[in-house]
Design a protein around this motif. Structure first.
Motif, short mmCIF file in Angstrom:
data_model
loop_
_atom_site.label_atom_id
_atom_site.label_comp_id
_atom_site.label_asym_id
_atom_site.label_seq_id
_atom_site.Cartn_x
_atom_site.Cartn_y
_atom_site.Cartn_z
N SER A 61 -17.15 -2.18 -3.24
CA SER A 61 -17.91 -1.07 -3.82
C SER A 61 -16.98 0.07 -4.23
N ARG A 62 -15.93 0.26 -3.48
CA ARG A 62 -14.96 1.32 -3.81
C ARG A 62 -14.29 1.04 -5.15
N TYR A 63 -13.95 -0.20 -5.42
CA TYR A 63 -13.35 -0.55 -6.72
C TYR A 63 -14.33 -0.33 -7.86
N GLU A 64 -15.59 -0.70 -7.62
CA GLU A 64 -16.62 -0.49 -8.63
C GLU A 64 -16.81 0.99 -8.90
N TYR A 65 -16.84 1.79 -7.83
CA TYR A 65 -16.98 3.24 -7.97
C TYR A 65 -15.80 3.81 -8.77
N ALA A 66 -14.60 3.41 -8.43
CA ALA A 66 -13.41 3.91 -9.12
C ALA A 66 -13.42 3.52 -10.60
N HIS A 67 -13.91 2.34 -10.91
CA HIS A 67 -13.99 1.90 -12.30
C HIS A 67 -14.88 2.82 -13.13
N HIS A 68 -15.98 3.26 -12.56
CA HIS A 68 -16.95 4.08 -13.29
C HIS A 68 -16.72 5.59 -13.15
N ASN A 69 -16.13 6.01 -12.02
CA ASN A 69 -16.05 7.44 -11.73
C ASN A 69 -14.63 7.96 -11.49
N GLY A 70 -13.67 7.09 -11.50
CA GLY A 70 -12.32 7.50 -11.14
C GLY A 70 -12.13 7.34 -9.64
N PRO A 71 -10.89 7.25 -9.20
CA PRO A 71 -10.63 6.99 -7.78
C PRO A 71 -10.94 8.20 -6.90
N TYR A 72 -11.16 7.90 -5.62
CA TYR A 72 -11.25 8.96 -4.63
C TYR A 72 -9.86 9.57 -4.51
N GLY A 73 -9.79 10.82 -4.11
CA GLY A 73 -8.49 11.44 -3.90
C GLY A 73 -7.79 10.87 -2.69
N ASP A 74 -6.47 10.86 -2.72
CA ASP A 74 -5.69 10.34 -1.60
C ASP A 74 -5.91 11.14 -0.32
N GLU A 75 -6.34 12.40 -0.47
CA GLU A 75 -6.55 13.25 0.70
C GLU A 75 -7.90 13.03 1.37
N GLU A 76 -8.77 12.24 0.75
CA GLU A 76 -10.10 11.98 1.32
C GLU A 76 -9.97 11.14 2.58
N PRO A 77 -10.51 11.62 3.71
CA PRO A 77 -10.46 10.82 4.94
C PRO A 77 -11.26 9.53 4.77
N GLU A 78 -10.73 8.45 5.33
CA GLU A 78 -11.34 7.13 5.16
C GLU A 78 -12.80 7.10 5.61
N HIS A 79 -13.11 7.74 6.75
CA HIS A 79 -14.49 7.72 7.25
C HIS A 79 -15.46 8.39 6.27
N GLU A 80 -15.01 9.43 5.56
CA GLU A 80 -15.86 10.10 4.58
C GLU A 80 -16.08 9.21 3.35
N VAL A 81 -15.04 8.53 2.93
CA VAL A 81 -15.16 7.62 1.78
C VAL A 81 -16.14 6.51 2.11
N TYR A 82 -15.99 5.90 3.30
CA TYR A 82 -16.90 4.82 3.68
C TYR A 82 -18.34 5.30 3.81
N ARG A 83 -18.54 6.51 4.35
CA ARG A 83 -19.90 7.03 4.44
C ARG A 83 -20.49 7.23 3.05
N HIS A 84 -19.73 7.81 2.15
CA HIS A 84 -20.22 8.03 0.79
C HIS A 84 -20.57 6.71 0.12
N LEU A 85 -19.70 5.73 0.26
CA LEU A 85 -19.96 4.41 -0.33
C LEU A 85 -21.19 3.76 0.30
#
Length: 119
Positions: free
Chosen positions: A45-69
């Motif tokens: 899902s993260r790859y799909e999100y990045a394809h349509h919206n651009g990547p998450y920032g490198d500073e984003e904590p992993e737990h926050e990225v997973y919650r958002h996804l």
């Protein structure tokens, strides 16, 4: 949940019941575990999100990225694309299960539901 607006049971959402087709809490359904809590599914899902919206920032904590996804994975089959002008309250049971699976390690308060600008 901290506000009355966020205290919603999945049984109150016709679209959730329609999508799940069962009379149980959505968090007890296998499809919820697979689509919203499985890290491998969320990585895709993260790859799909990045394809349509651009990547998450490198500073984003992993737990926050997973919650958002996980929230996105829950919402899309029910409401399709949501965003700044189109928001929905996610059932409390789903929010709490996702927070439990991807907790904030610093025990900082979670963000409350933010209604769309027009609300």
């Amino acid at each position: 949940m901290p506000t009355g607006r966020e205290n919603k049971c999945c049984y109150n959402y016709g679209k959730v019941k329609e999508e799940m087709g069962e009379e149980v809490c959505i968090t007890d359904c296998r499809t919820f575990d697979i689509n919203c809590l499985d890290r491998d599914v969320l990585r895709v899902s993260r790859y799909e999100y990045a394809h349509h919206n651009g990547p998450y920032g490198d500073e984003e904590p992993e737990h926050e990225v997973y919650r958002h996804l996980a929230y996105r994975q829950f919402c899309f089959p029910i409401w399709q694309k949501l965003g700044r002008g189109n928001r929905r309250v996610i059932p409390s049971c789903a929010v709490l299960a996702i927070r439990k699976a991807f907790p904030n390690p610093e025990s900082v308060a979670y963000t409350e539901f933010k209604p769309a600008v027009s609300e």
